[in-house]
Design an enzyme around this catalytic site. Structure first.
Site, PDB file in Angstrom:
ATOM      1  N   ASP A   2       1.000  -1.195   0.175  1.00  0.00           N
ATOM      2  CA  ASP A   2      -0.014   0.071   0.034  1.00  0.00           C
ATOM      3  C   ASP A   2       0.899   1.315   0.073  1.00  0.00           C
ATOM      4  OD1 ASP A   2      -2.312  -1.740   0.073  1.00  0.00           O
ATOM      5  OD2 ASP A   2      -2.169  -1.664   2.255  1.00  0.00           O
ATOM      6  N   LYS A  25       1.784   1.906  -5.091  1.00  0.00           N
ATOM      7  CA  LYS A  25       2.152   1.629  -6.077  1.00  0.00           C
ATOM      8  C   LYS A  25       1.612   1.808  -7.518  1.00  0.00           C
ATOM      9  CE  LYS A  25       2.194  -2.383  -4.301  1.00  0.00           C
ATOM     10  NZ  LYS A  25       1.819  -1.926  -2.709  1.00  0.00           N
ATOM     11  N   GLY A  74      -4.610  -4.421  -3.840  1.00  0.00           N
ATOM     12  CA  GLY A  74      -5.487  -3.389  -4.073  1.00  0.00           C
ATOM     13  C   GLY A  74      -4.759  -2.152  -4.239  1.00  0.00           C
ATOM     14  N   HIS A  75      -4.687  -1.850  -5.750  1.00  0.00           N
ATOM     15  CA  HIS A  75      -4.046  -0.665  -6.192  1.00  0.00           C
ATOM     16  C   HIS A  75      -4.653   0.324  -6.579  1.00  0.00           C
ATOM     17  CE1 HIS A  75      -0.293  -3.568  -7.050  1.00  0.00           C
ATOM     18  NE2 HIS A  75      -0.723  -3.667  -5.835  1.00  0.00           N
ATOM     19  N   GLN A  82       1.934  -6.211  -3.074  1.00  0.00           N
ATOM     20  CA  GLN A  82       2.381  -6.276  -1.850  1.00  0.00           C
ATOM     21  C   GLN A  82       3.452  -5.582  -1.667  1.00  0.00           C
ATOM     22  OE1 GLN A  82       1.314  -9.801  -3.185  1.00  0.00           O
ATOM     23  NE2 GLN A  82      -0.738  -8.718  -2.794  1.00  0.00           N
TER      24      GLN A  82
END
Ligand code: GDP
Ligand code: IMO
Ligand code: MG
Length: 423
Positions: free
Chosen positions: A12, A15, A39-40, A223
């Site tokens: 988080d 990225k 979750g990007h 990650q």
């Protein structure tokens, strides 16, 4: 030309935003590990997009998106994402491909992930429950199901029978849960088959040909370094290799093809789920950062734990990943703090520890020595030139650069695409 973008902390770091920004100068964006645990977030034109499996560069119409062989693909989650993208008006036809040899995550992987973690009791990892560890377990146990198996119905059903034999025994006898029928599962997933057939290719071959043609490729890590299965805070890690080396195995490209490694670090630190976190803040500033940085998981919505910037781990990450340059995100979130701390050294048993210790037992019990820096009051969200940042903010960046030992080339001051400042 391949640039790998990786997270240098516990995920988080931002990225997604950085990939979206860099994608303007790249032809292909390829995810190489992880799955729908990621979750990007990309914010563009005041619209928010959260990518779990689809590469974060897809908003750019010229970009080809690849889901590499190192990924585990949950067809249900993938289709939900494609449907959401269609609703948001993104046309991805003929520019999104998945690796034939990527493994797929099925219902039983998700159920097992959730019940296994619950069974760990106080030792739970706090996984995302997306079936990540259980899919990789099957991959390495040689009972996984790959995309190429899935698109061939009879092969899929045979492999399902084998995989479910032991799983159903576990469900029934050990976990006292109802069993899963091969027929129902095969039926449930059949609606995804045609789309998978259209998108499945040998992505390694595709990428290597693209390299030969001089295409510019971004490899998108999910990650972060300290969630890496080998180098992270084991067992509080994910089940893959987010580190830059993972890009070679996860995309099927030779190490010499990687031309640059960019590390992304948040101006402070966050972690979701359990596990050691030496610079975690235990006073009201934790909440201040969570609110200012909107620190809630992009996948699970869980509140993220917040802490000070840890220079020891980021320095380790720069070495481990061979980072050429670092981008600092969320500097704006620190605005308004009187003082800002940086973790510069660990103390264990009255001894100083200068390097991140791989022994989790030690890492869990270190004390942190901090340096205090002066904060700044001004809002920096709309600053677009580095020299216009408050002096205290620039000093903070200078000090991080010094401690980490890697060039900081840009700082991000907001979630939108344009809120990034070259240094
Ligand atoms: P990722 O998993 O590394 O892609 O990061 P996430 O998307 O899970 O979390 C980063 C969050 O911070 C997202 O909500 C982004 O929109 C947001 N973000 C990214 N960069 C910045 C920044 O510079 N400032 C602020 N305030 N938010 C940012
Ligand atoms: P992105 O790509 C932050 C964490 C989970 C848990 C541990 C293991 O958005 O940075 P898993 O479901 O992977 O088996 O959970 O890893 N985790 C993440 N934390 N960002 C992520 O992804 C994460 N993906 C997994 O919270 O602690
Ligand atoms: Mg995230």
């Amino acid at each position: 030309m391949i640039t790998v973008v990786i997270g240098t902390q516990w995920g988080d770091e931002g990225k997604g935003k950085i990939i979206d920004t860099l994608a303007t100068q790249h032809d292909i964006v390829a995810r190489y590990q992880g799955g729908a645990n990621a979750g990007h977030t990309v914010v563009y034109n005041n619209q928010k997009f959260i990518f779990h499996l689809v590469p974060s560069g897809i908003l750019h119409k010229h970009v080809v998106g690849i889901l590499g062989n190192g990924i585990v693909i949950d067809p249900a989650s993938f289709f939900q994402e494609l449907t959401d993208m269609e609703k948001q008006g993104i046309d991805f036809s003929k520019r999104l491909f998945i690796a034939q040899n990527a493994h797929i995550t099925l219902t039983y992987h998700k159920i097992l992930d959730q019940i296994e973690d619950a069974k760990r009791g106080s030792g739970k990892l706090g996984t995302t429950g997306r079936g990540i560890g259980t899919t990789y377990t099957d991959k390495y146990g040689r009972i996984g199901i790959r995309v190429s198996d899935f698109i061939n119905e009879s092969v899929f059903i045979n492999k399902l029978k084998t995989a479910l034999e032991l799983k159903n025994y576990l469900f029934q006898e050990y976990y006292k849960k109802s069993i899963i029928s091969v027929e129902n599962l095969a039926d449930e997933y059949s609606k995804y088959r045609e789309k998978f057939k259209e998108m499945a290719i040998d992505t390694s071959y595709y990428l290597n040909q693209a390299i030969d043609k001089g295409k510019r490729i971004l490899a998108e890590g999910a990650q972060g370094t300290f969630l890496d299965i080998d180098f992270g805070t084991y067992p509080f890690v994910t089940a893959s290799n987010p580190i830059s080396g993972g890009a070679c195995t996860g995309l099927g490209i030779g190490p010499k093809k990687i031309t640059k490694v960019i590390g992304v670090a948040k101006a402070y630190t966050t972690r979701v789920g359990m596990g050691p976190f030496p610079t975690e803040i235990n006073d009201e500033i934790n909440q201040t950062l969570r609110t200012a940085g909107n620190e809630f998981g992009a996948t699970t919505g869980r509140p993220r734990r917040c802490g000070w910037f840890d220079a020891i781990i980021v320095r380790y990450a720069t070495v481990l990943n061979g980072i050429d340059e670092l981008i600092i995100t969320k500097l704006d979130v620190l605005s308004g703090l009187k003082t800002i701390k940086i973790g510069v050294k660990y103390i264990y048993n009255d001894q100083s520890v200068d390097i991140y210790p791989l022994d989790t037992e030690i890492f869990e019990n270190v004390d942190v020595e901090y340096e205090e820096m002066q904060g700044w009051d001004t809002n920096i969200n709309n600053i677009s030139t580095y020299k216009d940042l408050p002096t205290a903010a620039k000093k903070y960046i200078d000090r991080i650069e010094e401690l980490v030992g890697t060039k900081i080339t840009a700082v991000s001051v907001g979630s939108a695409r344009e809120q990034i400042i070259a240094r």
